[in-house]
Every structure is written in C-alpha cells, then in structure tokens.
Design a protein around this motif. Structure first.
Motif, PDB file in Angstrom:
ATOM      1  N   ALA A 132       0.818  -1.216   0.000  1.00 44.94           N
ATOM      2  CA  ALA A 132       0.000   0.000   0.000  1.00 44.94           C
ATOM      3  C   ALA A 132       0.850   1.264   0.000  1.00 44.94           C
ATOM      4  CB  ALA A 132      -0.930  -0.007   1.213  1.00 44.94           C
ATOM      5  N   GLU A 133       2.063   1.168   0.534  1.00 41.55           N
ATOM      6  CA  GLU A 133       2.940   2.338   0.633  1.00 41.55           C
ATOM      7  C   GLU A 133       3.807   2.541  -0.608  1.00 41.55           C
ATOM      8  OE1 GLU A 133       5.097   1.438   4.165  1.00 41.55           O
ATOM      9  OE2 GLU A 133       3.465   2.031   5.529  1.00 41.55           O
ATOM     10  N   ARG A 134       3.790   1.610  -1.539  1.00 45.04           N
ATOM     11  CA  ARG A 134       4.651   1.719  -2.713  1.00 45.04           C
ATOM     12  C   ARG A 134       4.116   2.727  -3.723  1.00 45.04           C
ATOM     13  NH1 ARG A 134       5.768  -4.785  -3.269  1.00 45.04           N
ATOM     14  NH2 ARG A 134       7.788  -4.797  -2.187  1.00 45.04           N
ATOM     15  N   ASP A 135       5.030   3.359  -4.410  1.00 44.99           N
ATOM     16  CA  ASP A 135       4.672   4.272  -5.489  1.00 44.99           C
ATOM     17  C   ASP A 135       4.401   3.443  -6.743  1.00 44.99           C
ATOM     18  OD1 ASP A 135       4.489   6.120  -7.507  1.00 44.99           O
ATOM     19  OD2 ASP A 135       6.430   7.071  -7.122  1.00 44.99           O
ATOM     20  N   PRO A 136       3.184   3.459  -7.279  1.00 50.08           N
ATOM     21  CA  PRO A 136       2.878   2.649  -8.469  1.00 50.08           C
ATOM     22  C   PRO A 136       3.815   2.917  -9.642  1.00 50.08           C
ATOM     23  CG  PRO A 136       0.868   3.548  -7.520  1.00 50.08           C
ATOM     24  CD  PRO A 136       2.004   4.201  -6.796  1.00 50.08           C
ATOM     25  N   ALA A 137       4.387   4.095  -9.686  1.00 52.98           N
ATOM     26  CA  ALA A 137       5.283   4.430 -10.800  1.00 52.98           C
ATOM     27  C   ALA A 137       6.586   3.634 -10.753  1.00 52.98           C
ATOM     28  CB  ALA A 137       5.585   5.931 -10.799  1.00 52.98           C
ATOM     29  N   THR A 138       6.899   3.043  -9.600  1.00 52.45           N
ATOM     30  CA  THR A 138       8.150   2.281  -9.470  1.00 52.45           C
ATOM     31  C   THR A 138       7.954   0.792  -9.730  1.00 52.45           C
ATOM     32  OG1 THR A 138       7.855   1.869  -7.082  1.00 52.45           O
ATOM     33  CG2 THR A 138       8.952   3.923  -7.741  1.00 52.45           C
ATOM     34  N   ARG A 139       6.744   0.396 -10.078  1.00 49.87           N
ATOM     35  CA  ARG A 139       6.467  -1.028 -10.313  1.00 49.87           C
ATOM     36  C   ARG A 139       7.266  -1.544 -11.513  1.00 49.87           C
ATOM     37  NH1 ARG A 139       2.281  -3.208 -13.569  1.00 49.87           N
ATOM     38  NH2 ARG A 139       1.837  -5.395 -13.100  1.00 49.87           N
ATOM     39  N   ASP A 140       7.944  -2.674 -11.333  1.00 47.89           N
ATOM     40  CA  ASP A 140       8.759  -3.311 -12.376  1.00 47.89           C
ATOM     41  C   ASP A 140       9.700  -2.290 -13.021  1.00 47.89           C
ATOM     42  OD1 ASP A 140       9.667  -5.519 -13.718  1.00 47.89           O
ATOM     43  OD2 ASP A 140       8.019  -5.630 -15.147  1.00 47.89           O
ATOM     44  N   ASP A 141      10.346  -1.510 -12.174  1.00 47.53           N
ATOM     45  CA  ASP A 141      11.201  -0.408 -12.613  1.00 47.53           C
ATOM     46  C   ASP A 141      12.364  -0.931 -13.465  1.00 47.53           C
ATOM     47  OD1 ASP A 141      12.870   1.756 -12.897  1.00 47.53           O
ATOM     48  OD2 ASP A 141      12.903   2.280 -10.768  1.00 47.53           O
ATOM     49  N   PRO A 142      12.420  -0.587 -14.757  1.00 44.94           N
ATOM     50  CA  PRO A 142      13.476  -1.112 -15.633  1.00 44.94           C
ATOM     51  C   PRO A 142      14.866  -0.578 -15.308  1.00 44.94           C
ATOM     52  CG  PRO A 142      12.183   0.525 -16.798  1.00 44.94           C
ATOM     53  CD  PRO A 142      11.490   0.288 -15.489  1.00 44.94           C
ATOM     54  N   THR A 143      14.954   0.437 -14.452  1.00 49.99           N
ATOM     55  CA  THR A 143      16.277   0.952 -14.080  1.00 49.99           C
ATOM     56  C   THR A 143      16.915   0.133 -12.970  1.00 49.99           C
ATOM     57  OG1 THR A 143      15.453   2.502 -12.389  1.00 49.99           O
ATOM     58  CG2 THR A 143      15.503   3.276 -14.679  1.00 49.99           C
ATOM     59  N   LEU A 144      16.155  -0.785 -12.360  1.00 45.25           N
ATOM     60  CA  LEU A 144      16.664  -1.597 -11.264  1.00 45.25           C
ATOM     61  C   LEU A 144      17.048  -2.990 -11.749  1.00 45.25           C
ATOM     62  CD1 LEU A 144      14.083  -0.812  -8.421  1.00 45.25           C
ATOM     63  CD2 LEU A 144      16.415   0.067  -8.623  1.00 45.25           C
ATOM     64  N   PRO A 145      18.008  -3.630 -11.094  1.00 45.28           N
ATOM     65  CA  PRO A 145      18.260  -5.052 -11.387  1.00 45.28           C
ATOM     66  C   PRO A 145      16.978  -5.845 -11.135  1.00 45.28           C
ATOM     67  CG  PRO A 145      19.971  -4.139  -9.953  1.00 45.28           C
ATOM     68  CD  PRO A 145      18.890  -3.116 -10.032  1.00 45.28           C
ATOM     69  N   TYR A 146      16.811  -6.914 -11.865  1.00 47.35           N
ATOM     70  CA  TYR A 146      15.559  -7.661 -11.757  1.00 47.35           C
ATOM     71  C   TYR A 146      15.254  -8.103 -10.335  1.00 47.35           C
ATOM     72  CZ  TYR A 146      14.709  -7.908 -16.784  1.00 47.35           C
ATOM     73  OH  TYR A 146      14.416  -7.591 -18.092  1.00 47.35           O
ATOM     74  N   HIS A 147      16.271  -8.539  -9.578  1.00 46.38           N
ATOM     75  CA  HIS A 147      15.997  -9.081  -8.254  1.00 46.38           C
ATOM     76  C   HIS A 147      15.577  -8.015  -7.241  1.00 46.38           C
ATOM     77  CE1 HIS A 147      20.184  -7.790  -7.659  1.00 46.38           C
ATOM     78  NE2 HIS A 147      19.936  -7.802  -6.370  1.00 46.38           N
ATOM     79  N   VAL A 159       3.565 -14.952 -14.501  1.00 48.01           N
ATOM     80  CA  VAL A 159       4.451 -15.102 -13.345  1.00 48.01           C
ATOM     81  C   VAL A 159       5.883 -14.894 -13.816  1.00 48.01           C
ATOM     82  CG1 VAL A 159       5.227 -16.623 -11.492  1.00 48.01           C
ATOM     83  CG2 VAL A 159       2.848 -16.733 -12.290  1.00 48.01           C
ATOM     84  N   ARG A 160       6.552 -13.918 -13.234  1.00 50.86           N
ATOM     85  CA  ARG A 160       7.933 -13.612 -13.613  1.00 50.86           C
ATOM     86  C   ARG A 160       8.886 -14.151 -12.537  1.00 50.86           C
ATOM     87  NH1 ARG A 160       7.754 -10.023 -17.958  1.00 50.86           N
ATOM     88  NH2 ARG A 160       5.882  -8.718 -18.120  1.00 50.86           N
ATOM     89  N   CYS A 161       9.978 -14.745 -12.980  1.00 55.11           N
ATOM     90  CA  CYS A 161      10.971 -15.312 -12.061  1.00 55.11           C
ATOM     91  C   CYS A 161      12.196 -14.407 -12.068  1.00 55.11           C
ATOM     92  CB  CYS A 161      11.321 -16.739 -12.466  1.00 55.11           C
ATOM     93  SG  CYS A 161       9.902 -17.863 -12.441  1.00 55.11           S
ATOM     94  N   TYR A 162      12.170 -13.406 -11.222  1.00 54.47           N
ATOM     95  CA  TYR A 162      13.200 -12.374 -11.208  1.00 54.47           C
ATOM     96  C   TYR A 162      14.318 -12.656 -10.210  1.00 54.47           C
ATOM     97  CZ  TYR A 162      10.560  -8.939 -14.041  1.00 54.47           C
ATOM     98  OH  TYR A 162       9.916  -8.275 -15.064  1.00 54.47           O
ATOM     99  N   HIS A 163      14.158 -13.659  -9.382  1.00 57.08           N
ATOM    100  CA  HIS A 163      15.150 -13.922  -8.352  1.00 57.08           C
ATOM    101  C   HIS A 163      16.023 -15.121  -8.738  1.00 57.08           C
ATOM    102  CE1 HIS A 163      12.572 -11.113  -6.225  1.00 57.08           C
ATOM    103  NE2 HIS A 163      13.506 -11.006  -5.293  1.00 57.08           N
ATOM    104  N   GLY A 164      16.571 -15.813  -7.760  1.00 52.54           N
ATOM    105  CA  GLY A 164      17.484 -16.907  -8.033  1.00 52.54           C
ATOM    106  C   GLY A 164      16.773 -18.196  -8.386  1.00 52.54           C
ATOM    107  N   LEU A 165      17.561 -19.185  -8.810  1.00 55.72           N
ATOM    108  CA  LEU A 165      16.993 -20.487  -9.160  1.00 55.72           C
ATOM    109  C   LEU A 165      16.306 -21.128  -7.958  1.00 55.72           C
ATOM    110  CD1 LEU A 165      19.945 -21.977 -11.282  1.00 55.72           C
ATOM    111  CD2 LEU A 165      17.967 -20.669 -12.087  1.00 55.72           C
ATOM    112  N   GLY A 166      16.918 -20.997  -6.792  1.00 54.67           N
ATOM    113  CA  GLY A 166      16.312 -21.569  -5.592  1.00 54.67           C
ATOM    114  C   GLY A 166      14.973 -20.942  -5.265  1.00 54.67           C
ATOM    115  N   ASP A 167      14.863 -19.632  -5.440  1.00 54.60           N
ATOM    116  CA  ASP A 167      13.589 -18.953  -5.188  1.00 54.60           C
ATOM    117  C   ASP A 167      12.499 -19.473  -6.126  1.00 54.60           C
ATOM    118  OD1 ASP A 167      14.421 -16.672  -3.257  1.00 54.60           O
ATOM    119  OD2 ASP A 167      15.871 -16.540  -4.879  1.00 54.60           O
TER     120      ASP A 167
END
Length: 294
Positions: free
Chosen positions: A25-40, A57-65
């Motif tokens: 609820a506190e997140r800025d919607p404009a920062t969602r899936d921000d392409p300037t950030l590393p995927y993780h 479903v996007r798998c942006y973290h590690g293989l274990g995750d």
C-alpha cells in the motif's frame, strides 16, 4: 523487514502477509517493475485480483527462489483464467513437472514478455494467494532418478558468489565420505572420495537425477537445498549462524520442506561443530560404507 522475517520464521503467515500488504500500500505505483533496477530488486504485483484473469508469473530472483515458490503454481492455475510462467531457461523442463494447465516459457533478460492482465513475481505468490507452504506440500517437482548404489549420499559444499559465507571448505566434507558411497553435486573436480571426482555437469536434469537417485542429500544453503526439498528427498541443510529468512537458526525442521533437517552454526564461522554433528548423525544411519558398495 525484520518483523516480516520473524513472522515467517515463526510460521505466523497472517502477520507476515499483513506486513506485506502494508508495504504494498505504501509503494509508489510508478516504481512497479522499474526497468532501471536489477531484476531481483523489482516489485511486480500491484495487488490486482488474480481470479479469472490471465496471469504472467515472472521469475526475477534466483533459481532456488523459483523452485521454492513453484509449489504455488497449481493453486494459482486453479483460480486464474491462464497462467504463463517466465522461467530461467535452465529450469524450464523441471518447473514444467509441477502440474498441468501452466505454460512455461524461458525468461530472456534482454527481451522479457510484455505485461499480462496480472503480472506477479513468483516469490509474491504465497502473499497473493494467502497460502502457507504446507498448502502444497513436497514433493511437487519430479525428476528421473540416476541409478546410484544403495545408500548413496549426494554432497554440495559450495553456494556460489551470492553469499560466500554459506559455503563450507570442501576438505571439511572429507570425513563424511567414509560412511557411504558419495557423489558430488558441485560443477568442478574434487579431491573428495566421491564416485564422480570430475564433478557434476552444470546441467539441471543431471543434477536432479543424482538428487533423486540418492538416499540422502547433504548441502549448504543454495539451489540444491530447494531442489532436493521440492523432490521430497531427505536432506541435511548446513546453515551459517544467521541464515536466510526462510530458515530458522533455532529450528531443526522447515515448514517449506518437511524432509529437510537443519544444522545451523552455533557461532558465526563455526563449520567444525556443524560437520561434527553431521558426521555423528551420518554414522548413526548405518549406510553401506564406500568400500562395501564397490
């Protein structure tokens, strides 16, 4: 974050999800899936309902995750109109065994799929579905077992560069090889007394086959632990004194994987005590010794 970690380790999932909802609820919607950030470091799900919608479903973290949270794909598919999972290429065939009604596509960092009606990162599924780990118990993945000798033990001592403190010096594993026919899961040659001293190929099917064919897996905190747990194999997990959020250093069991036994360092850097405990428990199993299985 500390409160969320404490709630997850205490298996108080309602409290953890309430904290996650507050953060969302506190997140800025404009920062969602921000392409300037590393995927993780990105966040994906904006809270939109998943029922009867096309979900990506996007798998942006590690293989274990990805392996850990793949358990939630079947209940997601039961509620959504369709489910597409953008998976790390190495994991595509493995994740495809989780169940029917799910489309698996490889995730190419340079050209991700366009958004769907609902986008969600795989590690957000428990929160979105409000499901605890035991709602979809292991085993939930499948792999053909390699033909290993009776009592075989698969070993993994390295956790890669992500967190070097998770790795155990390979020489400390040497005493364990006296008690059973052992196989290394590391993608490198080793001096340990194992049946495959050239190492395990960096191939997911081969790795999963060794794990499925073994009677026991002994590993540090890495993708191997999640794979062994997801396959339902008895697994002894060696942890640093302050481990990742999903493991409690004060517990011997895991809500995520009932077949896993935890061995945490009593003090930071003290792998000697951990290995001594593992050696004692391995000797007590009475597995066929290396020389008896040749």
């Amino acid at each position: 974050m500390a409160l969320w970690v404490a709630a997850m380790r205490a298996e108080d999932y309602d409290a953890a999800w309430a904290l996650a909802a507050r953060t969302l609820a506190e997140r800025d919607p404009a920062t969602r899936d921000d392409p300037t950030l590393p995927y993780h470091l990105r966040w994906v799900w904006n809270g939109r309902a998943i029922d009867r919608r096309d979900v990506l479903v996007r798998c942006y973290h590690g293989l274990g995750d990805t392996i850990q949270f793949a358990r939630f794909l079947p209940p997601l598919a039961a509620r959504a109109a369709s489910v597409t999972v953008e998976v790390q290429p190495r994991l595509c065939d493995l994740i495809a065994t989780v169940g029917r009604g799910i489309t698996i596509v490889p995730f190419y960092v340079a050209r991700p799929l366009p958004p769907a009606e609902v986008d969600i990162e795989i590690t957000e599924l428990d929160f979105a579905l409000r499901l605890p780990p035991d709602a979809t118990p292991a085993p939930y993945l499948r792999a053909a077992a390699a033909p290993l000798p009776r009592g075989a033990v698969a070993l993994c001592y390295g956790a890669g560069d992500w967190d070097g403190e998770r790795s155990v010096p390979s020489a400390l594993f040497a005493p364990l090889c006296r008690f059973a026919p052992c196989f290394t899961l590391m993608p490198e040659p080793t001096d340990l007394a194992v049946r495959n001293p050239q190492g395990c190929p960096l191939d997911m099917a081969h790795t999963a086959g060794l794990i499925s064919g073994a009677d026991l897996v002994i590993t540090v905190d890495t993708m191997i632990a999640h794979l062994a747990g997801a396959l339902g194999k008895p697994t002894w997990l060696l942890l640093k004194a302050e481990p990742d959020w999903r493991w409690s250093p004060d517990a011997r069991r895991s809500a995520w994987y009932p077949t896993i036994r935890l061995y945490a360092q009593p003090r930071a850097g003290d792998w000697g005590t951990v290995i001594a405990d593992v050696e004692r428990d391995l000797a007590a199993l009475g597995l066929p010794a290396l020389e008896d299985s040749i």
